[in-house]
Design an enzyme around this catalytic site. Structure first.
Site, short mmCIF file in Angstrom:
data_model
loop_
_atom_site.label_atom_id
_atom_site.label_comp_id
_atom_site.label_asym_id
_atom_site.label_seq_id
_atom_site.Cartn_x
_atom_site.Cartn_y
_atom_site.Cartn_z
N PRO A 1 0.84 -1.21 0.00
CA PRO A 1 0.00 0.00 0.00
C PRO A 1 0.88 1.26 0.00
CG PRO A 1 -0.74 -1.56 1.66
CD PRO A 1 0.57 -2.07 1.15
N GLU A 2 0.54 2.20 -0.87
CA GLU A 2 1.28 3.46 -0.96
C GLU A 2 0.34 4.59 -0.51
OE1 GLU A 2 3.23 3.83 -4.78
OE2 GLU A 2 3.31 1.65 -5.01
#
Ligand code: ZN
Length: 312
Positions: A2-3
């Site tokens: 996840p960014e």
């Protein structure tokens, strides 16, 4: 992993549902995920009320009514979800916070579980403490890209001659970008991922700064990219993976010029780009075969998944 857009989406889905709730019970099923070790996370969270949930880089920061804060990093495969208290507890669930709304007569509702699950265990929970004690949540991470001024970006990139792709992944330079949004931003800015970071001129910096913001904002609007594990706090997948223009599209036509998207490895990270739209300045031949030796051209073969390092 996840960014920024995925983490922001989790924060957005949590914020409307958990603020003002009291942490009635804490179940820590795996001590290893807590930093610093032995910090009595359970005692410090028990009976505290959640006042705010925000994002800093890829960190989900919780502020408690007593002024203390902690953050959760989703690592490679982490999920932070809100679930009914009676729903089955899945394998690899490491932390469960039972959140209740206290009624005026001392009765609590049935509660809602905030569950942190992370099969690969590169994520975790970091205790920050209070601002009054001088503890911040900014240690070792760079500024936020959504509010970054081009002059700030120029100053930070001037420090390194590393490939711009590697520099964008460095959380100490800029917070929140990972492989997906670095590749997508470089495509939008028409910059070759191997361009030395310190060689960018003012025009390229302005273009990159704009491209990063536009890419991240679009991704947030589409609730992030779900490629493997990522879901938001309600368990819903994002939709931005359908709008990727280069990331994970090796061999497919560039959406701008129809040239097949190329794939190389830079500092151990798979990197996708268009060899025609993103030329390497100074190279005699801009085709991928002329790339500097430290970039291994592997398209169309698949490389091994690089070994990830624990998150911070
Ligand atoms: Zn192209």
């Amino acid at each position: 992993m996840p960014e920024l857009p995925e983490v922001q989406t989790v924060v957005n889905t949590l914020a409307g549902r958990i603020l003002g709730r009291r942490i009635a019970t804490v179940r820590l099923l795996c001590d290893d995920i807590v930093d610093p070790p032995g910090c009595d996370l359970v005692g410090r969270l028990q009976n505290r009320i959640i006042r705010a949930v925000t994002r800093r880089g890829k960190r989900i920061v919780f502020s408690l009514h007593d002024g203390n804060r902690f953050y959760i990093h989703l690592g490679m495969s982490g999920r932070l979800t809100l679930e009914p208290a009676d729903s089955p507890i899945l394998k690899h669930t490491h932390l469960i916070l039972k959140l209740v709304t206290d009624a005026t007569h001392g009765q609590s509702d049935d509660g809602l579980h905030l569950r942190f699950r992370d099969p690969r265990r590169f994520g975790g929970v970091w205790w920050i403490g209070s601002e009054a004690d001088g503890n911040g949540c900014d240690d070792r991470i760079g500024p936020e890209p959504l509010t970054l001024h081009p002059a700030q970006l120029a100053k930070r990139l001037a420090r390194t001659r590393r490939a711009i792709k590697s520099a964008l992944l460095d959380q100490t330079l800029i917070a929140g970008l990972g492989n997906i949004y670095a590749d997508e931003s470089l495509f939008a800015a028409r910059l070759h991922p191997l361009t030395p970071a310190s060689s960018l001129d003012d025009q390229q910096i302005a273009r990159l700064n704009r491209a990063i913001k536009t890419t991240l904002r679009r991704a947030i609007r589409h609730r992030g990219s779900s490629l493997r594990d990522y879901v938001d706090a309600d368990g819903l997948a994002g939709g931005f993976q359908n709008l990727h223009r280069v990331y994970d599209r090796a061999g497919q036509p560039c959406p701008a010029c129809r040239t097949p998207i190329a794939r190389i490895v830079i500092s151990g990270r798979s990197t996708c780009f268009c060899p025609k739209c993103q030329t390497l300045q100074g190279a005699r031949d801009t085709k991928t075969k002329s790339l500097p030796g430290h970039a291994r051209h592997i398209w169309p073969d698949r490389d091994q998944c690089p070994k990830p390092t624990p998150a911070r």
